[in-house]
Design a protein around this motif. Structure first.
Motif, PDB file in Angstrom:
ATOM      1  N   ASP A 237       5.088  33.674  42.752  1.00 47.62           N
ATOM      2  CA  ASP A 237       6.093  34.654  42.308  1.00 47.62           C
ATOM      3  C   ASP A 237       6.899  34.173  41.102  1.00 47.62           C
ATOM      4  O   ASP A 237       7.788  34.887  40.630  1.00 47.62           O
ATOM      5  CB  ASP A 237       7.038  35.006  43.460  1.00 47.62           C
ATOM      6  CG  ASP A 237       7.871  33.828  43.947  1.00 47.62           C
ATOM      7  OD1 ASP A 237       7.589  32.677  43.547  1.00 47.62           O
ATOM      8  OD2 ASP A 237       8.807  34.058  44.746  1.00 47.62           O
ATOM      9  N   GLU A 238       6.584  33.021  40.574  1.00 48.71           N
ATOM     10  CA  GLU A 238       7.263  32.507  39.375  1.00 48.71           C
ATOM     11  C   GLU A 238       6.553  33.072  38.149  1.00 48.71           C
ATOM     12  O   GLU A 238       5.534  32.548  37.704  1.00 48.71           O
ATOM     13  CB  GLU A 238       7.257  30.976  39.393  1.00 48.71           C
ATOM     14  CG  GLU A 238       8.034  30.397  40.563  1.00 48.71           C
ATOM     15  CD  GLU A 238       7.664  28.962  40.893  1.00 48.71           C
ATOM     16  OE1 GLU A 238       6.962  28.313  40.080  1.00 48.71           O
ATOM     17  OE2 GLU A 238       8.046  28.482  41.977  1.00 48.71           O
ATOM     18  N   ARG A 239       7.106  34.140  37.581  1.00 45.95           N
ATOM     19  CA  ARG A 239       6.440  34.886  36.509  1.00 45.95           C
ATOM     20  C   ARG A 239       7.048  34.644  35.141  1.00 45.95           C
ATOM     21  O   ARG A 239       6.564  35.198  34.153  1.00 45.95           O
ATOM     22  CB  ARG A 239       6.505  36.386  36.835  1.00 45.95           C
ATOM     23  CG  ARG A 239       5.874  36.800  38.167  1.00 45.95           C
ATOM     24  CD  ARG A 239       4.364  36.753  38.117  1.00 45.95           C
ATOM     25  NE  ARG A 239       3.841  37.362  36.903  1.00 45.95           N
ATOM     26  CZ  ARG A 239       3.794  38.677  36.663  1.00 45.95           C
ATOM     27  NH1 ARG A 239       4.262  39.541  37.562  1.00 45.95           N
ATOM     28  NH2 ARG A 239       3.292  39.134  35.539  1.00 45.95           N
ATOM     29  N   GLY A 240       8.110  33.873  35.072  1.00 42.28           N
ATOM     30  CA  GLY A 240       8.865  33.739  33.838  1.00 42.28           C
ATOM     31  C   GLY A 240      10.157  34.509  33.947  1.00 42.28           C
ATOM     32  O   GLY A 240      10.353  35.321  34.860  1.00 42.28           O
ATOM     33  N   GLU A 241      11.063  34.267  32.983  1.00 43.78           N
ATOM     34  CA  GLU A 241      12.332  34.986  33.009  1.00 43.78           C
ATOM     35  C   GLU A 241      12.740  35.384  31.602  1.00 43.78           C
ATOM     36  O   GLU A 241      12.301  34.783  30.608  1.00 43.78           O
ATOM     37  CB  GLU A 241      13.429  34.147  33.655  1.00 43.78           C
ATOM     38  CG  GLU A 241      13.764  32.873  32.921  1.00 43.78           C
ATOM     39  CD  GLU A 241      14.812  32.029  33.649  1.00 43.78           C
ATOM     40  OE1 GLU A 241      15.101  32.358  34.827  1.00 43.78           O
ATOM     41  OE2 GLU A 241      15.327  31.079  33.042  1.00 43.78           O
ATOM     42  N   GLY A 242      13.583  36.410  31.497  1.00 44.22           N
ATOM     43  CA  GLY A 242      14.011  36.889  30.193  1.00 44.22           C
ATOM     44  C   GLY A 242      12.818  37.294  29.352  1.00 44.22           C
ATOM     45  O   GLY A 242      11.910  37.996  29.811  1.00 44.22           O
ATOM     46  N   ALA A 243      12.796  36.844  28.102  1.00 39.70           N
ATOM     47  CA  ALA A 243      11.676  37.161  27.212  1.00 39.70           C
ATOM     48  C   ALA A 243      10.363  36.614  27.736  1.00 39.70           C
ATOM     49  O   ALA A 243       9.286  37.095  27.369  1.00 39.70           O
ATOM     50  CB  ALA A 243      11.960  36.609  25.814  1.00 39.70           C
ATOM     51  N   GLY A 244      10.433  35.615  28.604  1.00 39.76           N
ATOM     52  CA  GLY A 244       9.219  34.995  29.122  1.00 39.76           C
ATOM     53  C   GLY A 244       8.650  35.649  30.365  1.00 39.76           C
ATOM     54  O   GLY A 244       7.622  35.181  30.880  1.00 39.76           O
ATOM     55  N   HIS A 245       9.279  36.715  30.845  1.00 38.82           N
ATOM     56  CA  HIS A 245       8.767  37.349  32.064  1.00 38.82           C
ATOM     57  C   HIS A 245       7.356  37.895  31.823  1.00 38.82           C
ATOM     58  O   HIS A 245       7.119  38.643  30.880  1.00 38.82           O
ATOM     59  CB  HIS A 245       9.686  38.481  32.517  1.00 38.82           C
ATOM     60  CG  HIS A 245       9.237  39.100  33.821  1.00 38.82           C
ATOM     61  ND1 HIS A 245       9.353  38.447  35.031  1.00 38.82           N
ATOM     62  CD2 HIS A 245       8.626  40.281  34.091  1.00 38.82           C
ATOM     63  CE1 HIS A 245       8.866  39.205  35.992  1.00 38.82           C
ATOM     64  NE2 HIS A 245       8.417  40.323  35.452  1.00 38.82           N
ATOM     65  N   GLY A 246       6.435  37.511  32.694  1.00 41.81           N
ATOM     66  CA  GLY A 246       5.046  37.924  32.552  1.00 41.81           C
ATOM     67  C   GLY A 246       4.184  36.934  31.803  1.00 41.81           C
ATOM     68  O   GLY A 246       2.972  37.134  31.685  1.00 41.81           O
ATOM     69  N   PHE A 247       4.800  35.851  31.311  1.00 47.51           N
ATOM     70  CA  PHE A 247       4.052  34.862  30.533  1.00 47.51           C
ATOM     71  C   PHE A 247       3.935  33.521  31.260  1.00 47.51           C
ATOM     72  O   PHE A 247       3.669  32.497  30.648  1.00 47.51           O
ATOM     73  CB  PHE A 247       4.680  34.696  29.145  1.00 47.51           C
ATOM     74  CG  PHE A 247       4.610  35.957  28.338  1.00 47.51           C
ATOM     75  CD1 PHE A 247       3.458  36.287  27.649  1.00 47.51           C
ATOM     76  CD2 PHE A 247       5.686  36.843  28.307  1.00 47.51           C
ATOM     77  CE1 PHE A 247       3.379  37.467  26.930  1.00 47.51           C
ATOM     78  CE2 PHE A 247       5.619  38.013  27.587  1.00 47.51           C
ATOM     79  CZ  PHE A 247       4.467  38.338  26.903  1.00 47.51           C
ATOM     80  N   ASN A 248       4.138  33.566  32.561  1.00 43.86           N
ATOM     81  CA  ASN A 248       3.907  32.411  33.421  1.00 43.86           C
ATOM     82  C   ASN A 248       3.077  32.874  34.610  1.00 43.86           C
ATOM     83  O   ASN A 248       3.436  33.846  35.282  1.00 43.86           O
ATOM     84  CB  ASN A 248       5.236  31.828  33.912  1.00 43.86           C
ATOM     85  CG  ASN A 248       5.088  30.446  34.530  1.00 43.86           C
ATOM     86  OD1 ASN A 248       5.187  29.435  33.835  1.00 43.86           O
ATOM     87  ND2 ASN A 248       4.848  30.394  35.840  1.00 43.86           N
ATOM     88  N   MET A 249       1.945  32.219  34.847  1.00 39.27           N
ATOM     89  CA  MET A 249       1.063  32.591  35.949  1.00 39.27           C
ATOM     90  C   MET A 249       0.707  31.354  36.757  1.00 39.27           C
ATOM     91  O   MET A 249       0.137  30.403  36.210  1.00 39.27           O
ATOM     92  CB  MET A 249      -0.212  33.254  35.448  1.00 39.27           C
ATOM     93  CG  MET A 249      -1.237  33.533  36.546  1.00 39.27           C
ATOM     94  SD  MET A 249      -2.780  34.268  35.926  1.00 39.27           S
ATOM     95  CE  MET A 249      -2.306  36.002  35.917  1.00 39.27           C
ATOM     96  N   ASN A 250       1.056  31.373  38.040  1.00 42.49           N
ATOM     97  CA  ASN A 250       0.677  30.301  38.949  1.00 42.49           C
ATOM     98  C   ASN A 250      -0.371  30.812  39.920  1.00 42.49           C
ATOM     99  O   ASN A 250      -0.227  31.900  40.486  1.00 42.49           O
ATOM    100  CB  ASN A 250       1.893  29.794  39.723  1.00 42.49           C
ATOM    101  CG  ASN A 250       2.819  28.967  38.858  1.00 42.49           C
ATOM    102  OD1 ASN A 250       2.367  28.219  37.994  1.00 42.49           O
ATOM    103  ND2 ASN A 250       4.115  29.095  39.081  1.00 42.49           N
TER     104      ASN A 250
END
Length: 347
Positions: A237-250
């Motif tokens: 569920d760690e997807r990124g935050e702010g401008a980075g939301h959606g740019f982190n995939m675990n």
């Protein structure tokens, strides 16, 4: 493929680490890189290159000046406390956990070491800064080689880097080579860079560095942090935050996951990588996913690493491979070089 080799890596040679309640010989040792270098020579794969040194300013694009100053001076401060410390490594023993302050740097050396660390398994030695800095040089040089037109480059260095954050070390890592490579490519004109971490352990440092950014896509395939180090980061569920939301995939997997399950996760990662539109790819190349690794619990075999390299080649991106984990020293060289060979021969 160019291999940027850290000839000074053995200057970081830890004596002991804490592991499951005992003080044991370090798993992260010079023989790891030696095994890979020997296998590269045996196969005649690529060309070994000595890196050019990069200014401290390049490291400050990822790490805080305060933290870098600590790493540069820590050993001399350790010796100044007691000349007998020359015969023992420095290990942290106290940490500023929840409700304690991080913003004020203590005068006490032990307290400062705890401020900049995340575990007691990562010894700081006489040659740690030299080895880590030269490894960072390798990473930046490899990134620059891609920008100059190389299709692939390999950073053969230790200590590894993906657990190191902006201002802390741990997990055997001091400077985050993958993050430094990605940032250099952005500074050198790339619009977007992807980082794929395939080490058994989640690249918590890399994730934290880019978590609020959209110019770097970070994807990690790793053991579920509910059961494996680094424990406190790496959930789906760690997807990124702010401008980075959606740019982190675990993509966490259970202990004992089969090669079939692992490659299914790799395919998911590759599909996301394909949609991101990166100008280049950085691979945190840990091979502690190997069935015989003493610290891990996945089931990949040596032949599987050829398949990994081939699949990554079909992303058709300039790719920098950064050596990370892998502690089955006897098979380590074969497994790492299999990835590189699979990449080189796929297209």
């Amino acid at each position: 493929m160019l291999t940027f080799y850290n000839e000074l890596h053995a200057q970081h040679r830890g004596r002991h680490e804490f592991f499951r309640g005992a003080l044991v010989p370090c798993f992260e040792k010079p023989e790891r890189a030696d095994s890979v270098l020997a296998e590269l020579g045996r196969r005649g794969l690529g060309r070994i290159v000595t890196p050019q040194g990069v200014p401290l300013m390049s490291l400050e694009r990822i790490h805080t000046p305060r933290y870098l100053h600590f790493l540069r001076t820590a050993w001399s401060e350790w010796i100044a406390l007691d000349p007998a410390n020359a015969g023992r490594d420095a290990l942290p023993s106290v940490w500023p956990v929840r409700s304690l302050r991080h913003d004020i740097e203590p005068d006490n050396f032990t307290a400062r070491m705890g401020l900049y660390s995340m575990d007691s398994g990562t010894p700081l030695t006489a040659g740690t800064w030299t080895a880590a800095k030269t490894g960072a040089d390798c990473a930046v040089n490899a990134a620059h080689a891609l920008r100059l037109g190389e299709r692939g480059a390999f950073v053969l260095s230790r200590p590894p880097g993906h657990h190191a954050g902006k201002d802390f070390f741990g997990g055997y890592c001091f400077l985050n080579n993958a993050a430094l490579a990605a940032q250099h490519m952005l500074d050198d004109g790339a619009r977007k860079v992807a980082i794929l971490d395939i080490d058994y352990h989640h690249g918590n440092g890399t994730q934290s560095i880019f978590y609020d950014r959209s110019d770097v896509l970070f994807i990690s395939i790793h053991a579920d942090p509910r059961s494996d180090y680094p424990f406190y980061l790496g959930h789906a569920d760690e997807r990124g935050e702010g401008a980075g939301h959606g740019f982190n995939m675990n993509l966490p997997l259970a202990q004992g996951s089969s090669a079939h399950a692992w490659f299914a996760a790799l395919e998911t990662a590759c599909i996301r990588l394909g949609s991101f539109g990166a100008d280049a790819l950085v691979v945190s190349l840990g091979v502690d996913t190997f069935a015989g690794d003493p610290l891990s619990h996945f089931a990949l075999q040596s032949a599987d690493y050829l398949k990994i390299g081939a699949r990554l080649a079909y992303l058709n991106l300039p790719t920098a491979f950064i050596f990370e984990g892998g502690y089955a020293v006897k098979e380590l060289g074969v497994n790492v070089v299999n990835v590189l060979e699979g990449f080189e021969t796929a297209l």
